[in-house]
Scaffold this active site. Structure first.
Site, PDB file in Angstrom:
ATOM      1  N   ASP A  64       0.864  -1.198   0.000  1.00 14.57           N
ATOM      2  CA  ASP A  64       0.000   0.000   0.000  1.00 14.57           C
ATOM      3  C   ASP A  64       0.891   1.235   0.000  1.00 14.57           C
ATOM      4  O   ASP A  64       2.071   1.178   0.342  1.00 14.57           O
ATOM      5  CB  ASP A  64      -0.914   0.022   1.228  1.00 14.57           C
ATOM      6  CG  ASP A  64      -1.858   1.235   1.227  1.00 14.57           C
ATOM      7  OD1 ASP A  64      -2.499   1.486   0.181  1.00 14.57           O
ATOM      8  OD2 ASP A  64      -1.938   1.951   2.234  1.00 14.57           O
ATOM      9  N   ASN A 115      -6.436   0.787  -3.514  1.00 13.78           N
ATOM     10  CA  ASN A 115      -7.334   0.957  -4.663  1.00 13.78           C
ATOM     11  C   ASN A 115      -6.699   1.817  -5.752  1.00 13.78           C
ATOM     12  O   ASN A 115      -6.881   1.565  -6.930  1.00 13.78           O
ATOM     13  CB  ASN A 115      -8.636   1.609  -4.217  1.00 13.78           C
ATOM     14  CG  ASN A 115      -9.477   0.661  -3.398  1.00 13.78           C
ATOM     15  OD1 ASN A 115     -10.327  -0.036  -3.918  1.00 13.78           O
ATOM     16  ND2 ASN A 115      -9.222   0.609  -2.100  1.00 13.78           N
ATOM     17  N   TYR A 141      -0.901   8.525  -2.728  1.00 18.37           N
ATOM     18  CA  TYR A 141      -0.870   8.254  -4.161  1.00 18.37           C
ATOM     19  C   TYR A 141      -2.109   8.845  -4.854  1.00 18.37           C
ATOM     20  O   TYR A 141      -2.102   9.060  -6.053  1.00 18.37           O
ATOM     21  CB  TYR A 141      -0.880   6.745  -4.422  1.00 18.37           C
ATOM     22  CG  TYR A 141       0.437   6.016  -4.272  1.00 18.37           C
ATOM     23  CD1 TYR A 141       1.533   6.602  -3.643  1.00 18.37           C
ATOM     24  CD2 TYR A 141       0.574   4.725  -4.769  1.00 18.37           C
ATOM     25  CE1 TYR A 141       2.732   5.908  -3.514  1.00 18.37           C
ATOM     26  CE2 TYR A 141       1.766   4.029  -4.649  1.00 18.37           C
ATOM     27  CZ  TYR A 141       2.839   4.618  -4.015  1.00 18.37           C
ATOM     28  OH  TYR A 141       4.010   3.922  -3.897  1.00 18.37           O
ATOM     29  N   GLU A 196      -3.077   9.569   7.478  1.00 14.50           N
ATOM     30  CA  GLU A 196      -1.620   9.364   7.527  1.00 14.50           C
ATOM     31  C   GLU A 196      -0.964  10.280   8.564  1.00 14.50           C
ATOM     32  O   GLU A 196       0.050   9.940   9.145  1.00 14.50           O
ATOM     33  CB  GLU A 196      -0.998   9.609   6.139  1.00 14.50           C
ATOM     34  CG  GLU A 196      -1.279   8.508   5.133  1.00 14.50           C
ATOM     35  CD  GLU A 196      -0.432   7.243   5.329  1.00 14.50           C
ATOM     36  OE1 GLU A 196       0.756   7.354   5.672  1.00 14.50           O
ATOM     37  OE2 GLU A 196      -0.981   6.136   5.140  1.00 14.50           O
ATOM     38  N   THR A 255      -8.331   1.765   1.022  1.00 15.12           N
ATOM     39  CA  THR A 255      -8.067   0.878   2.159  1.00 15.12           C
ATOM     40  C   THR A 255      -7.768   1.638   3.454  1.00 15.12           C
ATOM     41  O   THR A 255      -7.735   1.042   4.523  1.00 15.12           O
ATOM     42  CB  THR A 255      -6.919  -0.100   1.831  1.00 15.12           C
ATOM     43  OG1 THR A 255      -5.763   0.656   1.443  1.00 15.12           O
ATOM     44  CG2 THR A 255      -7.312  -1.029   0.706  1.00 15.12           C
TER      45      THR A 255
END
Ligand code: DGL
Length: 280
Positions: free
Chosen positions: A17, A81, A49, A165, A200
């Site tokens: 990921d 994804n 991303y 994050e 995710t």
């Protein structure tokens, strides 16, 4: 000609990921298939991303897959994804046949779409995902193939991954963005009965999202469906299953600081991990 280093060998299952989100998938996979060895790679240094170009996501994802192949993984799951939407097809169709024709790379979109058919009654579903996943239209395309009678409305949530994050998921700022993106989706289609959390990372916002979505609407987190699909895949592909070693271990790799990864991952997984820092 394929590289002999990447012939099919026995090794752990690779889980990739852009950051921490794939841990939500790893967790469910390990519960379902605890006997195997795993190596988790989070590209935390280059996350998110979801707002990056197709070319960059493909380049970064291929680098990660190659690293996992170097570590001996016969099979890699893109537990992201955005990477599944933007890189999986090119890797499967263009790269694997050249570099590692006997190894496999799978994504998370197909297992999710396969689950949808049996879950929606109104045949109206919503998608909350990164801008990259929404723009790729991968869910629209896959749903169009598998259940063409299903209408999908999508809303991009560019702020959610950065909030997660940076461990701000519990902040009032996160509340604002959860309220805003869910409102947009519910306004787009009042008949939605199932919302795909198509990133995710998003299960980490589940409680907050639930507060803004009426109870009759199902919130679909992908982990269990991906785990179930992997279990079926391994049954159907004994040549790959034979190469997945069984030591019940998990190695954690991050492109950022290992100490930061350990702190955050332990929150997401409810257990302590000892990551190693690597460069891609
Ligand atoms: N977990 C990734 C996904 O499922 C997040 C992508 C990102 O880094 O923005 O899309």
């Amino acid at each position: 000609m394929s590289d002999p280093r990447f012939d099919l060998t026995a090794g752990p299952i690779g889980i990739f990921d852009s950051g921490y989100g794939g841990l939500t998938i790893l967790d469910k996979i390990r519960r379902r298939l605890p006997a195997y060895d795993y190596v988790y790679l989070g590209d935390n240094a280059r996350t998110p991303y979801g707002t990056r170009s197709f070319e960059l996501v493909y380049e970064f994802t291929l680098e990660a897959v190659m690293r996992l192949f170097e570590l001996g993984c016969p099979l890699v799951i893109l537990a992201c994804n955005t990477a599944s939407a933007k890189a999986l097809r090119s890797i499967q169709q263009s790269d694997l046949p050249v570099v590692a024709p006997r190894r496999r790379v799978l994504g998370v979109i197909r297992p999710t779409v396969e689950a949808i058919d049996g879950l929606t009654v109104t045949r109206h579903v919503g998608l909350l995902a990164t801008p990259g996943t929404v723009k790729s239209q991968s869910y629209d395309i896959e749903l169009g193939k598998l259940c063409p009678d299903v209408t999908v409305s999508s809303v991009a949530c560019p702020m959610w991954v950065p909030l997660i994050e940076s461990r701000e998921a519990d902040s009032p700022g996160a509340d604002y963005f959860v309220a805003e993106y869910t409102r947009r989706l519910l306004e787009a289609d009042g008949r939605i009965d199932t919302i795909i959390l198509g990133c995710t990372h998003y299960p980490l916002l589940m409680d907050k999202i639930r507060r803004h979505v009426p109870w009759h609407i199902r919130l679909l987190a992908q982990g269990e469906y991906v785990a179930g699909s992997l279990a079926c895949y391994l049954t159907r592909h004994p040549e790959i299953e034979r190469c997945c070693t069984r030591g019940a271990s998990c190695t954690y790799l991050t492109t950022e600081s290992a100490a930061d990864f350990n702190d955050s991952a332990s929150i997401f997984l409810n257990t302590r991990v000892e990551a190693h820092s690597i460069q891609l």
